[in-house]
Design a protein around this motif. Structure first.
Motif, short mmCIF file in Angstrom:
data_model
loop_
_atom_site.label_atom_id
_atom_site.label_comp_id
_atom_site.label_asym_id
_atom_site.label_seq_id
_atom_site.Cartn_x
_atom_site.Cartn_y
_atom_site.Cartn_z
N HIS A 1 0.81 -1.23 0.00
CA HIS A 1 0.00 0.00 0.00
C HIS A 1 0.84 1.27 0.00
N VAL B 1 2.07 3.61 -1.95
CA VAL B 1 2.05 4.16 -3.30
C VAL B 1 2.98 5.37 -3.44
N ALA C 1 -6.45 -5.04 -13.57
CA ALA C 1 -6.11 -3.71 -13.07
C ALA C 1 -5.06 -3.04 -13.95
N LEU D 1 -5.77 0.78 -13.47
CA LEU D 1 -6.25 1.00 -12.11
C LEU D 1 -5.08 0.88 -11.14
N SER D 2 -4.48 1.98 -10.83
CA SER D 2 -3.30 1.99 -9.96
C SER D 2 -3.75 2.04 -8.50
N ASP D 3 -4.34 0.93 -8.04
CA ASP D 3 -4.95 0.93 -6.71
C ASP D 3 -4.06 0.32 -5.63
N ASN D 4 -2.88 -0.16 -5.98
CA ASN D 4 -1.89 -0.58 -4.99
C ASN D 4 -0.52 -0.42 -5.64
N THR E 1 0.13 -2.49 -9.04
CA THR E 1 -0.51 -1.97 -10.25
C THR E 1 -0.01 -0.57 -10.60
N ARG E 2 0.35 0.23 -9.59
CA ARG E 2 0.92 1.55 -9.86
C ARG E 2 2.29 1.41 -10.53
#
Length: 196
Positions: free
Chosen positions: A73, A75, A101, A106-109, A112-113
């Motif tokens: 988490h 980011v 993702a 979808l850069s949600d963690n 994925t970012r």
């Protein structure tokens, strides 16, 4: 004069929640002895569960294989920025959720970012996707990632080298991934053609 040292090749290794955690572990183990390679590791919550379930591996044991470890988490981590220079990123294994993702930005963690950053900076992104059979959503997501410049690399076993163990099958796929990163491997098995 000061001695100059070759720059380090940095590789991001992510382990998501698909079955096949051994691929990420073996990739870290293969990169570890390479003197000029530095690995940055990030593992999803489901990835940690799979490491325990499939390999009986503790978090400390896995983290010892990487040079830098980033929480899922975080980011704000270095690997979340395009200014972080690296050879590329490998998601091994890559779940269908992570694939989706990445395909949709979808850069949600942090996994994925970092994948999104790798694509936008036109660097090598390799997804060792693990699922079978594949539905239409899976296939479309694979096409999307490929169109964006990513490499979809299902760890499909090859048998032409006559592997004798599961470890040999895993090693072959990991060796191919290291080739795709452009890193030299002195001891990689190469196909020399059919023998007469």
């Amino acid at each position: 004069m000061h001695a100059t040292h070759p720059p380090h090749h940095r590789v991001i290794v992510a382990i998501s929640g698909a079955s096949g955690a051994v691929y990420g572990v073996q990739l870290l183990q293969a990169l570890r002895p390479m003197a000029h390679v530095r690995t940055h590791l990030v593992v999803s919550s489901a990835g940690w569960l799979n490491l325990q379930q499939e390999l009986g591996m503790t978090q400390n044991h896995l983290e010892d294989l990487a040079d830098v470890v980033h929480p899922i988490h975080d980011v704000g981590a270095s690997i979340a920025s395009g200014s972080f220079m690296c050879e590329g990123m490998v998601i091994a294994p890559c779940s269908m959720r992570t694939l989706a993702a990445v395909a949709h930005g979808l850069s949600d963690n942090l996994i994925t970012r970092a994948a999104d950053v790798t694509l936008k900076e036109r660097r090598r992104l390799i997804l060792m996707v693990r699922e079978t059979p594949l539905n239409l959503a899976h296939l479309r997501n694979m096409v999307s990632v490929t169109e964006m410049g990513g490499i979809v690399f299902p760890p499909v076993p090859s048998f032409y080298q006559r592997p004798q163990t599961i470890a040999e099958l895993v090693d072959h796929s990991v060796s191919r991934v290291i080739d795709l990163l452009g890193l030299p491997q002195l001891d990689a098995q190469r196909w020399s053609g059919l023998q007469p």
